[in-house]
Design an enzyme around this catalytic site. Sequence first.
Site, PDB file in Angstrom:
ATOM      1  N   CYS A 121     -10.583  32.370-121.925  1.00  0.00           N
ATOM      2  CA  CYS A 121     -11.397  33.109-122.901  1.00  0.00           C
ATOM      3  C   CYS A 121     -11.992  32.154-123.942  1.00  0.00           C
ATOM      4  O   CYS A 121     -11.260  31.570-124.741  1.00  0.00           O
ATOM      5  CB  CYS A 121     -10.514  34.171-123.556  1.00  0.00           C
ATOM      6  SG  CYS A 121     -11.207  34.942-125.026  1.00  0.00           S
ATOM      7  N   CYS A 140     -11.308  33.065-127.564  1.00  0.00           N
ATOM      8  CA  CYS A 140      -9.888  32.823-127.856  1.00  0.00           C
ATOM      9  C   CYS A 140      -9.666  31.355-128.196  1.00  0.00           C
ATOM     10  O   CYS A 140      -8.954  31.025-129.158  1.00  0.00           O
ATOM     11  CB  CYS A 140      -9.009  33.193-126.655  1.00  0.00           C
ATOM     12  SG  CYS A 140      -9.051  34.925-126.181  1.00  0.00           S
TER      13      CYS A 140
END
Length: 144
Positions: free
Chosen positions: A69, A72
């Site tokens: 991600c 993230c």
Amino acid sequence: MAQSMKLTCLECGQVNRVPAERLGTGAKCGTCGARLIPGKVAEIDLATLEKAARNDDLPLVVDFWAPWCGPCRMMAPEFSKAAQELGGQARLVKLNTEAHPKAGATYGIRGIPTMAGFVGGREKARQSGAMPAAQIVNWVKSAF
């Protein structure tokens, strides 16, 4: 008598009672000796999260994330800065949803990054999306 708080050791999972005035002075686990408030982000597993969320008196803020991600990965250093700034006010931890897929289902995580805050056995707040450190700190302070 001084008020004490329950904190789950993020290393061994043992629940410890810590006098409130010792939270900022390097309180350690009675079982393994790890710092209970390390001042940095700890990577935890689902079992540790469930135990800490159920038992801890100090707010526990979990960043549900995955290595693939992009947002993230962008938020990771900001989350670390927020953990240092918050010190004994809350513990910030990360849970890799790819390594622990059951966590996403257990906590109803629909998208990542998602932060969820727990205190006294309950989820108190949730926030999705990447945020800078100052915004994370403000969210934690306003939510708890």
